[in-house]
Design an enzyme around this catalytic site. Sequence first.
Site, mmCIF file in Angstrom:
data_model
loop_
_atom_site.group_PDB
_atom_site.id
_atom_site.type_symbol
_atom_site.label_atom_id
_atom_site.label_comp_id
_atom_site.label_asym_id
_atom_site.label_seq_id
_atom_site.Cartn_x
_atom_site.Cartn_y
_atom_site.Cartn_z
ATOM 1 N N ASP A 31 0.828 -1.201 0.000
ATOM 2 C CA ASP A 31 0.000 0.000 0.000
ATOM 3 C C ASP A 31 0.869 1.261 0.000
ATOM 4 O OD1 ASP A 31 -2.348 1.450 0.104
ATOM 5 O OD2 ASP A 31 -2.468 1.409 2.296
ATOM 6 N N GLY A 32 0.350 2.327 -0.607
ATOM 7 C CA GLY A 32 0.975 3.632 -0.517
ATOM 8 C C GLY A 32 1.758 4.085 -1.731
ATOM 9 N N TRP A 36 3.268 7.828 -1.922
ATOM 10 C CA TRP A 36 4.726 7.993 -2.031
ATOM 11 C C TRP A 36 5.060 8.934 -3.186
ATOM 12 C CZ3 TRP A 36 7.944 6.654 -6.137
ATOM 13 C CH2 TRP A 36 9.328 6.744 -5.891
ATOM 14 N N ASN A 80 -9.882 -1.815 -6.595
ATOM 15 C CA ASN A 80 -8.994 -0.994 -7.421
ATOM 16 C C ASN A 80 -9.481 -0.954 -8.861
ATOM 17 O OD1 ASN A 80 -6.027 -2.200 -5.717
ATOM 18 N ND2 ASN A 80 -7.220 -0.371 -5.304
ATOM 19 N N ARG A 84 -10.771 2.947 -9.669
ATOM 20 C CA ARG A 84 -9.716 3.777 -10.251
ATOM 21 C C ARG A 84 -10.075 4.121 -11.698
ATOM 22 N NH1 ARG A 84 -5.006 2.788 -7.007
ATOM 23 N NH2 ARG A 84 -5.811 2.924 -4.869
ATOM 24 N N ARG A 205 1.492 -4.934 6.227
ATOM 25 C CA ARG A 205 0.883 -3.876 5.406
ATOM 26 C C ARG A 205 1.706 -2.597 5.548
ATOM 27 N NH1 ARG A 205 -5.282 -2.201 4.195
ATOM 28 N NH2 ARG A 205 -4.806 -0.387 2.928
ATOM 29 N N ARG A 211 -5.597 -2.175 8.540
ATOM 30 C CA ARG A 211 -6.732 -3.019 8.181
ATOM 31 C C ARG A 211 -6.289 -4.002 7.111
ATOM 32 N NH1 ARG A 211 -7.988 2.231 6.415
ATOM 33 N NH2 ARG A 211 -7.831 2.513 4.147
#
Length: 256
Positions: A31-32, A36, A80, A84, A205, A211
């Site tokens: 994730d991220g 980032w 996703n 998205r 995660r 979560r």
Amino acid sequence: MPDPLRSFYTHRLRRHVMAGPLPRHVGLIVDGNRRWARQMGMANLSLGHKAGAEHVEEVLSWCEALGIKHVTVFLCSTENLQRRGDTEVAFLMQLIEQVVAGRLTKPDAGWQVHLAGLIDTLPDSTTHALKEAVEATRTCTTGAHVTLAVGYGGRQEVIEALRELMYARAGSGESLTELADTLSVDDVAPYLYTAGQPDPDLVIRTSGEQRLSNFLLWQSAYSELYFCEAHWPAFREIDFLRAIRSFATRERRYGH
């Protein structure tokens, strides 16, 4: 931390964790990527997905160094794909085809590829690339297995498993009532995407979210969970080793 000190600390931490109990199977919620990219000042946030996809191979090398033989990487959820934009999803699928699946089929990759998710609902080129990766690594002899969760949702997996179980039992002449009267956990497990593999001992995660987000809901019933603040592209070997160290200190009770 200066590079020489970081290298020394990483080496020492690696030796420490290798002396303790290690997880057989690690699940990774990567994730991220977009956060980032935003943090790095990138105008095109999809470049975060590119950095994240390229990082998968490096993290697998850390697992390999510790002798962890089963890894599941949550690359793309059903949500996703639905939420998205088309351009972002197309770029993500291209990365999965070229970077993730492509690199894992290199002769020296050393990982047998498995798939989890609604693979046949993905773009044709992505479906083809992922299935090609499975075939190309089928004879891998290292004993290392990586499962790519693409277009994956844990609830959907359980529904699909139950549906296939009912079809199989109906085909053998068993009634729905008979199935309901005898149904057990062991009956369902062979119909999951991860059939034949151990359940994850540790789920990591990145990006600070705490979560599971519909990841391996059935299989992670007794998994240890570790949440790291670093975004996935910035997830360092030190962060990974700290997660393994945390796992080694926990008393696993399996619901007792």
